[in-house]
Scaffold this motif. Structure first.
Motif, short mmCIF file in Angstrom:
data_model
loop_
_atom_site.label_atom_id
_atom_site.label_comp_id
_atom_site.label_asym_id
_atom_site.label_seq_id
_atom_site.Cartn_x
_atom_site.Cartn_y
_atom_site.Cartn_z
N TYR A 50 0.83 -1.20 0.00
CA TYR A 50 0.00 0.00 0.00
C TYR A 50 0.87 1.26 0.00
O TYR A 50 0.60 2.22 -0.72
N GLY A 53 2.36 1.83 -3.38
CA GLY A 53 1.42 2.08 -4.47
C GLY A 53 1.23 0.88 -5.37
O GLY A 53 0.64 0.99 -6.44
N THR A 56 -3.92 -1.11 -4.07
CA THR A 56 -4.81 -0.07 -3.56
C THR A 56 -5.67 -0.67 -2.44
O THR A 56 -6.41 -1.63 -2.68
N GLY A 96 -2.01 7.52 2.42
CA GLY A 96 -2.34 8.72 1.67
C GLY A 96 -3.49 9.52 2.25
O GLY A 96 -4.10 10.34 1.57
N PRO A 218 4.25 7.49 -4.00
CA PRO A 218 3.09 8.09 -4.68
C PRO A 218 2.26 8.99 -3.77
O PRO A 218 1.71 9.99 -4.19
N LYS A 219 2.18 8.61 -2.47
CA LYS A 219 1.44 9.40 -1.49
C LYS A 219 2.22 9.43 -0.18
O LYS A 219 3.03 8.56 0.09
N ASN A 221 2.39 8.86 3.73
CA ASN A 221 1.71 7.89 4.58
C ASN A 221 2.17 8.02 6.03
O ASN A 221 3.19 8.65 6.31
#
Length: 263
Positions: A50, A53, A56, A96, A218-219, A221
């Motif tokens: 997760y 990425g 999901t 995220g 990607p995000k 966390n």
């Protein structure tokens, strides 16, 4: 500070983060599906896909009490009051979703209002570059500047040589002079048991490649970890994790079987 059993502390933590919108999940396997790790060494290990990425999740917030086998600091086991090969890691995670401005005040709220730790005995550390975390602790939460320390390598966490990682903020509890090594330099960051690290808030922002290169995930966390045994030792006011109700009944029964006296 009210006495609580290890079972009560575990439930209190999981329930608190459920109230913050986290999904409670069961402890995952001790042998992860991960080519970089032999054992599950931290609560974040099952969530690496997760963070990276690759997958999901069905949810963006989670909380667990993860059973762990820790070998990366095994040389400390038996030499300190707080290191184990097997332990439970209380954790809350964000994929995220929430980040520093939420998780830092939540951690302080849980420790002071739900557990009853004295605010004046709490110290925190942040990464040398993390002005944002410093400001949240100092301005939003109200931790005085002389209770906030900046470190470099000690405040950057990774699950292994490769994979998700990021700067972190550790929460320490001053157990008192009787736990000190006695050196004039004894302060947060010392290896003795006075300033006990009870919780680490990791701001998971990067992926580390084999050559050491860091690339943004990607995000952003959140990955936090708090040893249930360490928290229990503070709440139950015992000198070592092994004297908490999580270990002592096992030790006492073993003593009966082999006819020896503990200590």
């Amino acid at each position: 500070m009210q006495y609580r059993t290890g079972k009560e502390l575990r439930e209190l933590f999981l329930g608190f983060f459920e109230s913050k919108g986290c999904r409670r999940l069961h402890s995952f396997s001790l042998t992860p599906d991960d080519p970089t790790l032999l054992f599950t060494i931290a609560g974040m290990v099952p969530f690496k896909p997760y963070f990276l990425g690759i997958k999901t999740p069905e949810f963006t917030r989670a909380t667990t009490s993860q059973k762990c086998v820790r070998t990366n600091d095994i040389e400390n086991v038996g030499h300190t009051a707080r290191h184990h090969t097997f332990f439970e890691m209380l954790g809350n995670f964000s994929f995220g979703d929430y980040f520093k401005k939420e998780v830092i005040p939540w951690a302080y709220e849980f420790l002071t209002e739900y557990i009853g730790l004295e605010p004046e005995r709490l110290y925190v550390t942040v990464h040398v570059t993390d002005d944002e975390a410093y400001e949240i602790w100092n301005k939003t939460v109200g931790i005085p500047a002389d209770h906030i320390y900046r470190f470099d390598e000690d405040n950057f966490w990774a699950s292994g040589p490769v994979g998700p990682c990021g700067p972190c903020s550790e929460i320490l509890y001053d157990q008192g002079e009787e736990y000190s090594c006695g050196k004039p330099t004894c302060a947060p960051g010392c290896d003795c048991d006075r300033y006990l690290e009870i919780w680490n808030l990791v701001f998971m922002q990067f992926n580390r490649a084999e050559d050491g290169t860091l690339t943004p995930l990607p995000k952003k966390n959140i990955d936090t970890g708090m040893g249930l045994e360490r928290l229990a030792s503070v709440v139950q006011n015992v000198k070592t994790d092994f004297e908490t109700d999580l270990f002592r009944p096992i030790i006492d029964e073993t003593c009966k079987l082999v006819n020896v006296k503990y200590g």
